[in-house]
Design a protein around this motif. Sequence first.
Motif: not given
Length: 809
Positions: A358-365, A393-409
Motif C-alpha cells: 500500500y501507498d506509504g509503506e516502507t516494508l515489502i513482505d 539476498q541468498k536463502y537456504d531454500g526452505d519455506n520462509v518469510q520474505l521481508k525487504v525494508p526500504l530505508f528513507d523511502k
Amino acid sequence: MSLQKKVIKGTSLVLAGLIASSTLPTTTYAQEKINTDRIEQTNIKSKTINPFMSIGTGYVDKFKMVINSNGVLNLKTTSRSAVALGIGTQTKTVISIDPEIATEFFSTPGYEKYIGGSVDRLSELGIGNDTIKMSKLWNKRTGLLNGDDTAFYDKKTHSIVIYSHQSILSTTNYQNVHLTLDLDKWSKETGRYVERKPFYEFKLQSVKGDCGINWSWGAAGSVLDHMNGGDVEDSWIENKVEPTTISSDDDRTFYGNAKQDRFNEHETDYTVELLVNGNLAAENIQMNENGDWKMDLSPSLLKDGTEIAARVIGVEKGTNGNGKVDKKQSTISWYTVGKDSIPWSQWSIKAPSLSDAYDGETLIDGILSKQNLQNDRTYTYVVEIDGQEVFSQKYDGDNVQLKVPLFDKQLHKGQKIATYVIGHEPGQQDKKSDVATMIVKENQEEESKWNNWVVKSATIDNAMENSTFIKTTVPIQNKFNARSYELQVYVNDQLIDTKKNISNLGGDFVSVLPSGQQLKAGDTVKAIVIGHEPDEKDKQSEKTVMTVKDESNWGVWELADPTLNEVTSQDRKVTGHVPAQSVDFNRNYELQVRVNGETLKTEPVTSDTDYEITLPDNVELKENDEVSVQLIGHQEGKDDKESNVVSTIVQKNELPTTSKFEIGYWESYGLVYEGQIFNEGWDMSDASRISKEVQLLNESGTVVKKVKAANTDWYEKGNYNGYQFIIDNDTLGSLPEGTYTLRMQVEIDGSVVGETDLELTRRLSRLGQQHDNYADLEPVEIQGNIVTPVVIDNHPGINISKVEKEDTN
C-alpha cells in the motif's frame, strides 16, 4: 531508484481554515494521558495544555536506518507532517520494538542506562530545530514547570512513545529519532539474551499529540535481519542451534552428529527430528553425550530420489523475559536416497508470493517457497521496484518469510513490485523462477476498517486415509491494525490442533493427530482461520471442509499373477517369477505355496523378482501331485488382495540312468562282468530293496536270456550301485550264431525304475589273462560255440560262431 513524494493538495484551503479558527477564544482543553501500563511512570504527571483547534496532513514516516553495529542496536527514523498549522501543536512518535527484544530488555531492572541517542524536533517557538538527548528525555516529568516532552516504554504495545513539546505556533511539524540500545553490554552485564529469530520487526507511526485532525492510517515498517547485523553470534542474540550431519550406509538407517556448544544460550534440551519428503517421519530422537544419534526408517517406503531432512529441535527448560518456553530449531541438513535426483533439465524453481502493498509503506513482505536442494543447489531472491533491483539476498531454500525494508523511502501508489528466485547449481547455467508481481494500492477499500476486514479461508492440502497428520495452508491475510491469526483444525468436529500467533503472511502447517490415531475413509476434516485485532471482536473465515477419501485407490488395486516353473517328483524347491506390482502406499507381498490344496509355506517376496521357496523337510512330492502358488498383497489398514492361483502337476523325475562297465574276465564257469549303474533319483542304500537284471539281446533287439546280477558296494561303501553277474558256460554254449549286447534293468521295491545298456569305461581285465581292453579277451570254445568278447560302439558284447567241423573225406 527515486521514490517520489506524495503531492499534498488543498494546502491553501487548510491554511485559510486555520487562520479563521485562530480568532476563536480559548474555551477547550485537550489532555494527553500517558499510558498507565508503561514501566516506572508513577512519577510522571500529565500536563493540561491549552491549544487552539489545529488541522494538518498526516505524517510521512520513514526508517532511515536499522542496524546492529558492534552490539548496539541503532534505529533512525524521520516523521514529518507537510502541513501542521495551529497553536500548541505536538508530535507523538511511537516506535514498536520486536516483542522478543522488548520483553527481555525492558523487563531488566535498570535497563535505562543502556538507552542512548537523541531526538530532533521543531523548536518550541515553531521556528528552527531543537535537539534533546534521549537520556534526558526518558521518563521525563511533564507539567507546567517541566514541559510537555517525554519518552517512555509502553509495556502493553511493546513500544517506545516519544512526545515532542508543544510549539507555540507552527506551519509544519516533524520529529526525527535516533535511538540506540546497547544490547551487547546489557547482555554481558546481566547474562540475558534475546531469542534468535530470522528477523526482528519494527514499526513507526507519528500522529498529532493534540486534538488535530490526522489522516494517517498506516505505519512504516522495517526489520533487522542478517543483512544489517541481526545474525551475530556470542552477543545479545542467543547463539544459533547447530545443525546436524546426516548419513546412511543402506538408505534405511540414518545417523549423524548434532553436538551443541551450549554457549550464549538459554538452558535447552535438544533432540533431532526427520522428515521424509517434507512430512514428519520421526521426532524426539535422542542424542548421546557426544551428540550422536541414529534412527531406522526401514518401515517407510524410501524410493530413490526421496529427500530426508534432519534438523535439531531445542526446547528451553524454562520461561524467559518473554514469558514463554521457547522452541527453536537448526537449519535443515539434507540427504537424498539412492542416486536418483531431479536433473537440471527437469529442475523448476518455485516463485515467491507477495503480500498486498500500500501507498506509504516502507516494508515489502511475502513468502519464499521451499526449493529442491539436490545436487548442491542454492538460491537467491531478488526484489525490484519499477524494474530496478532494490534487494538481493541468498536463502537456504526452505519455506520462509520474505521481508525487504526500504530505508528513507516509501512505496507509492501504482508502483510495480516484482520478485523472483534464481537457482544455482555447480557447473550448470542458473535458472530463474516465474516473476511474482504486485501493484502498490491506495487502500481505497479501507481494509483497515473492521467492517471491511475479510479473513481468508485455509486450504486443506493433505488429509489421507491412514495418515497421522493433516497439512493445511493459511493464505496471506489482511495486515492492518496489528492483526494476527489463528488456525483451528478439527476431525469429526473434535478440535485436534490450534496454531496461534500466525502473521498476515500465513504459511504451511502440519497438525498431528493424537497418539495412536489415524485418519479413516469418511472422516470429516475442517479448518477455520480466526482473525484477532487488539480491542476488537474476532473475525472468522468460512469453514474449509474435506472428507477423507481412499487416496490409495485400494478398490482398483490388482495383483499380477506369479509364474510357476515345472515341478518334478525329485524337486525340493518351488521356483518362478513375481511380476512388477504396485508398491505405492507401502504395499508389500507374500507368496503362498500349496501342495494338493494344503498351504505348506508363506514367504515374503519382492515385486519384479524371481522367487525360490524350499519345501519343508517332511514333504515328498509324488508324480501327479498338484503344486500351486498365490500372491498375497498387503496394505496397512486395508484388507489383503490376492492374485489368481497358479498351479502345475508334478511330473515324474526323468533323471538319466548311466552305467560304468568296469571289467570283464573269463572264469572256468563262464564270462564275469563287474561295474556300476547310476541315477541321482535312486536310493541305493539298502541292497535288500534293489534288484538288478541283465538282458541278453540278439541283433534284432529281442531278449534271449535274463541273468540276475548281484548288488555290490565295492565302489562306494554303503551305496549298492555296483553289480556283478556271470553268463555261464551253459548259456554261452546254447546261443545261436550272432552278436549279442547287454542291457541292465533296475527294480527298487519291486518297481522298475530304469534300464540302460552297459557301457565301457575301464579297459583292463582283473582276472585271467591281462589285456589292454575287453575286446582283447581271448575267444573261448564252449560246447561247439566259439565265444568272442567284442566292443560294439563302446558297449560290451559277445559274438557267437560255430566251430568248423573237420572234413572226414
